[in-house]
Design a protein around this motif. Structure first.
Motif, PDB file in Angstrom:
ATOM      1  N   THR A   1     -23.130 -22.613  23.344  1.00 45.07           N
ATOM      2  CA  THR A   1     -22.070 -23.483  21.808  1.00 45.07           C
ATOM      3  C   THR A   1     -22.410 -24.741  21.369  1.00 45.07           C
TER       4      THR A   1
ATOM      5  N   HIS B   1     -24.091 -17.020  15.062  1.00 45.28           N
ATOM      6  CA  HIS B   1     -23.223 -16.569  15.749  1.00 45.28           C
ATOM      7  C   HIS B   1     -23.553 -15.143  16.421  1.00 45.28           C
TER       8      HIS B   1
ATOM      9  N   ASN C   1     -25.092 -24.513  14.718  1.00 41.54           N
ATOM     10  CA  ASN C   1     -25.659 -23.846  16.122  1.00 41.54           C
ATOM     11  C   ASN C   1     -26.437 -23.021  15.561  1.00 41.54           C
TER      12      ASN C   1
ATOM     13  N   HIS D   1      -9.772 -19.051  16.289  1.00 42.37           N
ATOM     14  CA  HIS D   1      -9.772 -20.835  15.991  1.00 42.37           C
ATOM     15  C   HIS D   1      -9.710 -21.316  14.786  1.00 42.37           C
TER      16      HIS D   1
ATOM     17  N   TYR E   1     -13.086 -16.224  12.068  1.00 41.52           N
ATOM     18  CA  TYR E   1     -12.963 -17.151  13.135  1.00 41.52           C
ATOM     19  C   TYR E   1     -11.287 -17.599  12.993  1.00 41.52           C
TER      20      TYR E   1
ATOM     21  N   ARG F   1     -30.531 -21.586  20.631  1.00 47.80           N
ATOM     22  CA  ARG F   1     -29.483 -22.635  19.952  1.00 47.80           C
ATOM     23  C   ARG F   1     -30.382 -23.838  20.716  1.00 47.80           C
TER      24      ARG F   1
ATOM     25  N   ARG G   1     -25.763 -12.747  24.106  1.00 44.82           N
ATOM     26  CA  ARG G   1     -24.766 -14.288  24.539  1.00 44.82           C
ATOM     27  C   ARG G   1     -25.770 -15.336  24.875  1.00 44.82           C
TER      28      ARG G   1
ATOM     29  N   LEU H   1     -15.770 -25.469   9.947  1.00 41.80           N
ATOM     30  CA  LEU H   1     -16.260 -24.183   9.826  1.00 41.80           C
ATOM     31  C   LEU H   1     -16.592 -23.062   8.957  1.00 41.80           C
TER      32      LEU H   1
ATOM     33  N   PHE I   1     -11.608 -28.153  14.275  1.00 43.86           N
ATOM     34  CA  PHE I   1     -12.957 -27.588  13.402  1.00 43.86           C
ATOM     35  C   PHE I   1     -12.910 -27.202  12.548  1.00 43.86           C
TER      36      PHE I   1
ATOM     37  N   ILE J   1     -23.428 -29.362  17.776  1.00 44.06           N
ATOM     38  CA  ILE J   1     -22.396 -28.617  17.726  1.00 44.06           C
ATOM     39  C   ILE J   1     -21.819 -27.381  16.347  1.00 44.06           C
TER      40      ILE J   1
ATOM     41  N   LYS K   1     -26.149 -18.083  10.744  1.00 43.39           N
ATOM     42  CA  LYS K   1     -25.807 -18.544   9.806  1.00 43.39           C
ATOM     43  C   LYS K   1     -25.925 -19.178   8.751  1.00 43.39           C
TER      44      LYS K   1
HETATM   45  P1  DAT Z   1     -19.713 -19.370  20.491  1.00 47.14           P
HETATM   46  O1  DAT Z   1     -20.482 -19.850  17.894  1.00 47.14           O
HETATM   47  O2  DAT Z   1     -20.529 -20.227  20.721  1.00 47.14           O
HETATM   48  O3  DAT Z   1     -18.818 -17.967  20.350  1.00 47.14           O
HETATM   49  P2  DAT Z   1     -16.682 -20.275  19.941  1.00 47.14           P
HETATM   50  O4  DAT Z   1     -16.476 -19.175  19.628  1.00 47.14           O
HETATM   51  O5  DAT Z   1     -16.321 -21.341  20.924  1.00 47.14           O
HETATM   52  O6  DAT Z   1     -18.486 -20.678  20.149  1.00 47.14           O
HETATM   53  O7  DAT Z   1     -17.007 -21.863  18.274  1.00 47.14           O
HETATM   54  C1  DAT Z   1     -17.035 -20.915  17.664  1.00 47.14           C
HETATM   55  C2  DAT Z   1     -17.856 -21.804  16.558  1.00 47.14           C
HETATM   56  O8  DAT Z   1     -17.043 -23.058  16.075  1.00 47.14           O
HETATM   57  C3  DAT Z   1     -19.148 -22.512  17.098  1.00 47.14           C
HETATM   58  O9  DAT Z   1     -20.695 -21.373  16.694  1.00 47.14           O
HETATM   59  C4  DAT Z   1     -19.168 -23.670  16.570  1.00 47.14           C
HETATM   60  C5  DAT Z   1     -18.154 -24.492  16.617  1.00 47.14           C
HETATM   61  N1  DAT Z   1     -17.674 -24.817  17.398  1.00 47.14           N
HETATM   62  C6  DAT Z   1     -17.344 -24.677  18.104  1.00 47.14           C
HETATM   63  N2  DAT Z   1     -16.529 -25.989  19.227  1.00 47.14           N
HETATM   64  C7  DAT Z   1     -16.481 -27.414  18.576  1.00 47.14           C
HETATM   65  C8  DAT Z   1     -16.228 -28.178  18.109  1.00 47.14           C
HETATM   66  N3  DAT Z   1     -15.879 -28.546  19.697  1.00 47.14           N
HETATM   67  N4  DAT Z   1     -16.794 -29.159  17.886  1.00 47.14           N
HETATM   68  C9  DAT Z   1     -17.270 -28.436  16.414  1.00 47.14           C
HETATM   69  N5  DAT Z   1     -17.621 -27.160  15.829  1.00 47.14           N
HETATM   70  C10 DAT Z   1     -16.875 -26.524  16.879  1.00 47.14           C
END
Ligand code: DAT
Ligand code: MG
Length: 143
Positions: free
Chosen positions: A85, A109, A106, A46, A43, A96, A79, A55, A51, A103, A3
């Motif tokens: 995360t 990805h 981090n 999400h 993404y 990480r 992973r 993000l 977020f 967070i 990232k």
């Molecule tokens: P990962 O990157 O471990 O797969 P994820 O898919 O749950 O995690 O989330 C994608 C990204 O979104 C993560 O790397 C950072 C951000 N993120 C996740 N949960 C968050 C939160 N609670 N607050 C802020 N950013 C968050």
């Protein structure tokens, strides 16, 4: 994908080193400035989360380094190498866990399942950007 924070913090080499020395095979690599469209698609799962907006802004804020790695169990192993995360919960020894505290910063990805990896590879790379090769040391890595 390293990232923007990982690129800015000069951790690209460190990330590559960890995957290379584990025994995974690099088949795709590029630095790129991500478009809003790609970030939103990447993404998409999400998009209802609070977020999501920050993000996407973060991912498009500076260049990233996208990679494709190949090898037995690479998705789940990656992973583990990457860590939880939230970097504060990530074990020391993970990327990480060793380099992050926040967070939203981090560093990296990683695809979370084979199907996600397939989707993300086709989203980020065209076929001619992926190398079809076998390292000569492969028999020393894989029985
Ligand atoms: P990962 O990157 O471990 O797969 P994820 O898919 O749950 O995690 O989330 C994608 C990204 O979104 C993560 O790397 C950072 C951000 N993120 C996740 N949960 C968050 C939160 N609670 N607050 C802020 N950013 C968050
Ligand atoms: Mg994820």
């Amino acid at each position: 994908m390293v990232k923007p924070d990982g690129v800015q913090r000069a951790l690209v080499g460190e990330v590559i080193r960890r995957f290379e020395s584990k025994g995974f095979i690099l088949v795709g690599l590029k630095m790129m400035q991500v478009s809003r469209e790609l970030a939103e698609k990447h993404y998409e799962v999400h998009k209802e989360r609070p977020f999501f907006g920050s993000l996407v802004e973060f991912i498009i804020s500076a260049p990233v380094v996208a990679m494709v790695w190949e090898g037995d169990g690479v998705v789940s192993a990656a992973r583990k190498i990457i860590g939880a995360t939230n970097p504060l919960s990530a074990e020391p020894g993970t990327i990480r866990g060793d380099y992050g505290v926040n967070i939203g910063r981090n560093l990296i990805h990683g695809s979370d399942a084979l199907e996600t990896a397939a989707r993300e590879i086709s989203l980020w790379f065209s076929n001619d950007e992926l190398a079809n090769w076998e390292p000569t040391i492969k028999p020393w890595l894989y029985e």
